[in-house]
Design an enzyme around this catalytic site. Structure first.
Site, mmCIF file in Angstrom:
data_model
loop_
_atom_site.group_PDB
_atom_site.id
_atom_site.type_symbol
_atom_site.label_atom_id
_atom_site.label_comp_id
_atom_site.label_asym_id
_atom_site.label_seq_id
_atom_site.Cartn_x
_atom_site.Cartn_y
_atom_site.Cartn_z
ATOM 1 C CB CYS A 119 -1.032 0.048 1.347
ATOM 2 S SG CYS A 119 -1.768 1.834 1.373
ATOM 3 C CE1 TYR A 253 -4.879 1.147 -5.477
ATOM 4 C CE2 TYR A 253 -3.693 3.729 -5.773
ATOM 5 C CZ TYR A 253 -3.430 1.906 -5.006
ATOM 6 O OH TYR A 253 -2.850 1.528 -4.542
#
Length: 387
Positions: A119, A253
């Site tokens: 992440c 994203y």
């Protein structure tokens, strides 16, 4: 038995015992345009035995529906509106304050960080911990890189602890959240956890980053003089963050999880407009928000750049250019990577395992690419270019 991945196979053992984030996949409930298109055709043409094209379309649509069901996650990517990904805001927003103005005071061995090395949001917090030597006073646990079933009661898949590295008896990140509140439906990392009160303090990475920089500074075991958010530069840092986040950090994203061509093309255009802008700035000064000092803006940009060529270029279809094709960006990325402790926050095996094996709507068979194998330890030219 060993934990199962979204694709049913056992997860691979990691080389690191310790082990994300809001980069989890979307629990998509919107109708796929192909479903409506299939139903609009005459029934006889949908999947008739002699109609090969219809049978292929039917199979493809079935796979899409199965993949969507497999990606119910309760994470930061659960919202897709009109085909465009919209990130959900973090829910826990308390602060650790050195002046004692909150219930959370900075103390050695009191706080714990739950992260994924995949992440980028979690790793920017870990980067500050490493830069300031706070790993001596703030412990952390790294989750398994793959999304797995978190409950027998539903189909949710998300972050799970390694069986031999669970935290506070929790098997999953979801367990930690549900102990805190039964109303929580997003189970993301990073989590800053107070071990004294057994409470989640904060799960917003940008705020955790600033707490680590300022409120915990007296506990730093190195680089106490390093201020990543100096008062004199805050206006410029905030200004940079305001475009780096939507265009680059979140832009990849938006590109990768877009469900319409229009949403994808808009997002990917933003990504490369942002990268072009960063390249231009870095051709004139050493750091993204300062001519001579690393700031939080560099950490926030770095975590996306270091993943770009290995993951976002292909997996998220951000393939107009590589970071390697930008002479200033690639040298800048190498410089940040080579700062003391930063390379320890970059585990490319963990990163690639997560993205390629946890997003079945993007990569149904979970194939992990073998390349390109970018070497960030190569010499950079930043000190020579900006002496």
């Amino acid at each position: 038995g060993p934990p199962k991945s979204d694709f049913g196979g056992p997860t691979k053992a990691l080389t690191r015992a310790s082990g994300c984030c809001q980069c989890a996949a979307a629990g998509q409930t919107q109708e796929d345009p192909s479903d409506a298109e299939t139903r609009s055709r005459p029934a006889a043409t949908r999947a008739a035995p002699g109609n090969l094209a219809g049978r292929i379309r039917s199979l493809a649509n079935g796979l899409r529906r199965a993949s969507r069901r497999a990606m119910t996650t309760g994470t930061g990517l659960d919202d897709v509106k009109k085909g465009a990904f919209v990130r959900t805001e973090s829910q826990f927003r308390n602060w650790v304050k050195a002046d004692g103005s909150t219930d959370f005071k900075p103390e050695a061995d009191r706080y714990h960080l739950v992260i994924s090395l995949a992440c980028p949001w979690a790793c920017r917090c870990l980067a500050v911990i490493k830069l300031k030597g706070l790993d001596k006073v703030i412990s952390h646990t790294v989750v398994n890189p793959l999304f797995q079933r978190t409950s027998d009661k539903d189909e949710h898949r998300g972050w799970c602890f390694e069986p031999d590295n669970q935290y506070r008896g929790a098997k999953t990140v979801r367990d930690l959240y549900e102990r805190e509140s039964s109303n929580t439906t997003r189970y993301t990392v990073p989590i800053l956890f107070d071990q004294a009160s057994e409470k989640i303090v904060n799960n917003e990475s940008s705020e955790i980053l600033r707490m680590l920089n300022s409120e915990f500074n007296e506990l730093a075991t190195k680089n106490k003089d390093l201020d990543l958010y100096p008062e004199a530069s805050r206006e410029e840092i905030d200004s940079v963050n305001e475009w780096v986040y939507p265009q680059i950090n979140n832009g990849v994203y938006r590109s990768g999880f877009a469900q319409t061509q229009e949403a994808y093309e808009e997002a990917v255009a933003d990504v490369f407009a942002g990268l072009d802008r960063a390249e231009d700035i870095l051709s004139k000064q050493r750091y993204i928000a300062s001519s001579d000092q690393i700031t939080e803006a560099d950490i926030r940009l770095f975590v996306t750049l270091v993943r770009f060529d290995e993951v976002y270029h292909g997996h998220f279809k951000c393939n107009k250019k590589r970071i390697a094709d930008y002479p200033n960006l690639i040298n800048y990325t190498r410089e940040i990577y080579q700062l003391d402790g930063i390379s320890e926050t970059v585990d490319m095996h963990h990163i690639k395992e997560h993205y390629h094996r946890s997003h079945p709507t993007i990569n149904p068979f979970g194939i992990v690419p073998v390349g390109p194998g970018v070497d960030f330890s190569l010499p950079h030219d930043r000190a020579e270019k900006f002496p």
